[in-house]
Design a protein around this motif. Structure first.
Motif, mmCIF file in Angstrom:
data_model
loop_
_atom_site.group_PDB
_atom_site.id
_atom_site.type_symbol
_atom_site.label_atom_id
_atom_site.label_comp_id
_atom_site.label_asym_id
_atom_site.label_seq_id
_atom_site.Cartn_x
_atom_site.Cartn_y
_atom_site.Cartn_z
ATOM 1 N N ARG A 1 0.819 -1.213 0.000
ATOM 2 C CA ARG A 1 0.000 0.000 0.000
ATOM 3 C C ARG A 1 0.854 1.265 0.000
ATOM 4 O O ARG A 1 0.434 2.308 -0.501
ATOM 5 N N GLY A 2 2.047 1.180 0.556
ATOM 6 C CA GLY A 2 2.895 2.356 0.678
ATOM 7 C C GLY A 2 3.631 2.755 -0.579
ATOM 8 O O GLY A 2 4.272 3.816 -0.609
ATOM 9 N N THR A 3 3.555 1.958 -1.642
ATOM 10 C CA THR A 3 4.297 2.292 -2.866
ATOM 11 C C THR A 3 3.821 3.611 -3.478
ATOM 12 O O THR A 3 4.603 4.307 -4.124
ATOM 13 N N VAL A 4 2.567 3.956 -3.262
ATOM 14 C CA VAL A 4 2.047 5.228 -3.774
ATOM 15 C C VAL A 4 2.773 6.395 -3.113
ATOM 16 O O VAL A 4 3.151 7.373 -3.773
ATOM 17 N N GLU B 1 6.350 6.886 -4.446
ATOM 18 C CA GLU B 1 6.370 7.637 -5.706
ATOM 19 C C GLU B 1 6.109 9.117 -5.473
ATOM 20 O O GLU B 1 6.765 9.967 -6.080
ATOM 21 N N ARG B 2 5.159 9.405 -4.612
ATOM 22 C CA ARG B 2 4.791 10.807 -4.395
ATOM 23 C C ARG B 2 5.926 11.600 -3.756
ATOM 24 O O ARG B 2 6.175 12.750 -4.112
ATOM 25 N N TYR B 3 6.612 11.000 -2.790
ATOM 26 C CA TYR B 3 7.673 11.703 -2.070
ATOM 27 C C TYR B 3 9.049 11.159 -2.454
ATOM 28 O O TYR B 3 9.919 11.002 -1.610
ATOM 29 N N LYS B 4 9.205 10.870 -3.711
ATOM 30 C CA LYS B 4 10.446 10.269 -4.220
ATOM 31 C C LYS B 4 11.662 11.078 -3.772
ATOM 32 O O LYS B 4 11.698 12.300 -3.909
ATOM 33 N N GLY B 5 12.641 10.367 -3.209
ATOM 34 C CA GLY B 5 13.859 11.018 -2.735
ATOM 35 C C GLY B 5 13.808 11.404 -1.272
ATOM 36 O O GLY B 5 14.841 11.561 -0.624
ATOM 37 N N ARG B 6 12.578 11.556 -0.731
ATOM 38 C CA ARG B 6 12.449 11.934 0.681
ATOM 39 C C ARG B 6 11.818 10.840 1.539
ATOM 40 O O ARG B 6 11.847 10.919 2.758
ATOM 41 N N PHE B 7 11.269 9.834 0.895
ATOM 42 C CA PHE B 7 10.569 8.782 1.628
ATOM 43 C C PHE B 7 11.062 7.419 1.181
ATOM 44 O O PHE B 7 10.955 7.068 0.007
ATOM 45 N N ILE B 8 11.597 6.664 2.129
ATOM 46 C CA ILE B 8 12.101 5.315 1.852
ATOM 47 C C ILE B 8 11.316 4.345 2.717
ATOM 48 O O ILE B 8 11.275 4.488 3.950
ATOM 49 N N LEU B 9 10.694 3.358 2.092
ATOM 50 C CA LEU B 9 9.877 2.365 2.790
ATOM 51 C C LEU B 9 10.602 1.027 2.800
ATOM 52 O O LEU B 9 11.003 0.528 1.755
#
Length: 321
Positions: A60-63, A66-74
């Motif tokens: 579910r977190g893949t969205v 993509e939205r916070y690419k570069g600032r969000f790593i899951l």
């Protein structure tokens, strides 16, 4: 992006974490992504590393990735493994860590996951969908072992009566569904006298099984030790717990690390001058509780307790053997 659920005490958690531009934060229990999203929205330059052991949460977190690419790593894994997961990505110190202890709303509301007696589903309860399930525990443990599990992890006063009923029922047929187990428990101890609204008789037993299957208390202890090592001086730790056993572990750990535990004797100083220096400062006494508006809108929030700590510049304490 609209999240499935707003996390409990979100404003209070973000206030405690006080994210600033350029900082790195860890959301150790991604779940539905509410805390991660609030951190990312607090500044255009806050970076968040989020962790979850549930493959469904990662999907579910893949969205958000993509939205916070570069600032969000899951990252998929257990929050007790946060140190190793971060080191793999070149991160050795962070400014803030948040943990929301327990089961997520999505897990509770998905019948197939088997966490809830409110909807019938397979008796599973595994957060990472691997290893021993709740059905396996019910099938394999002796009556005495089941009673101990329910009493110690669920604080269920009628544990022995429930365990006896479970063993008798499984001799007739395997207990594989949440509804079946809930009905056995209700039959063993009843719903109580009619009148004011009460908790379901299976609440404590389901809680105990979930904690056992996922080793939640052990995971929490290891996560607290990892957070102590990862947080830089003045780093903030915010932990939301819903169960007294979990909150007690957090409270005791932070009190110990802050030098607040009472001494064994009134003649012995509370802080041994030769012992480790406090690794945390507690900005307030006691836990923060949700407000009336939140508990009215979300009854699950009633038992939530938020504890906050600030890292000192003292070295992390040695882990207990």
């Amino acid at each position: 992006m609209t999240m499935i659920h707003k996390p409990v005490m979100c404003e209070e958690v973000i206030t405690a974490l006080a994210p600033c531009p350029g900082e790195v934060h860890v959301d150790g229990t991604f779940g539905n992504g509410g805390y991660s999203q609030a951190l990312l929205q607090s500044s255009d330059d806050v970076h968040v590393y989020a962790i979850d052991r549930d493959p469904e949460a990662i999907r579910r977190g893949t969205v958000m990735v993509e939205r916070y690419k570069g600032r969000f790593i899951l990252m998929e894994g257990r929050f007790s493994e946060m140190e190793a997961l971060l080191v793999e990505r070149g991160v050795t110190a962070v400014h803030g860590i948040t943990l929301d202890i327990g089961v997520s709303s999505f897990q509770l509301e998905t019948a197939e996951r088997g966490f809830s007696f409110q909807v019938d589903g397979p008796l599973d309860m595994r957060m990472d969908q691997s290893g021993e399930s709740a059905a396996d525990v019910i099938a394999s443990r002796s009556e005495g072992e089941l009673a101990d599990i329910l009493f110690k992890l669920g604080e269920e006063p009628k544990a022995r009566r429930i365990a006896k009923a479970i063993v008798a029922a499984r001799e007739e047929s395997p207990i594989l569904r949440t509804g079946h187990l809930a009905s056995i428990i209700a039959g063993a101890i009843g719903h109580g006298p009619p009148g004011k609204k009460k908790r379901h008789p299976a609440t404590r037993s389901f809680q105990a099984l979930r904690i056992l299957v996922n080793d939640e208390l052990g995971e929490l202890t290891r996560a607290l030790e990892a957070a102590e090592r990862l947080l830089m001086p003045q780093g903030r730790l915010a932990i939301v717990a819903f169960h007294s056993l979990e909150d007690r572990i957090v409270k005791t750990f932070l009190a110990e690390r802050a030098g607040r535990l009472p001494s064994v004797s009134r003649h012995i100083p509370t802080q041994d001058s030769e012992g480790p220096l406090p690794s945390f400062h507690l900005p307030r006494k006691g836990a923060i509780k949700p407000g009336a508006d939140e508990t009215t809108a979300n009854p699950r929030a009633r038992s939530a307790r938020l504890r906050v700590a600030i890292r000192t510049d003292a070295p992390a304490w040695r882990q207990a053997a």
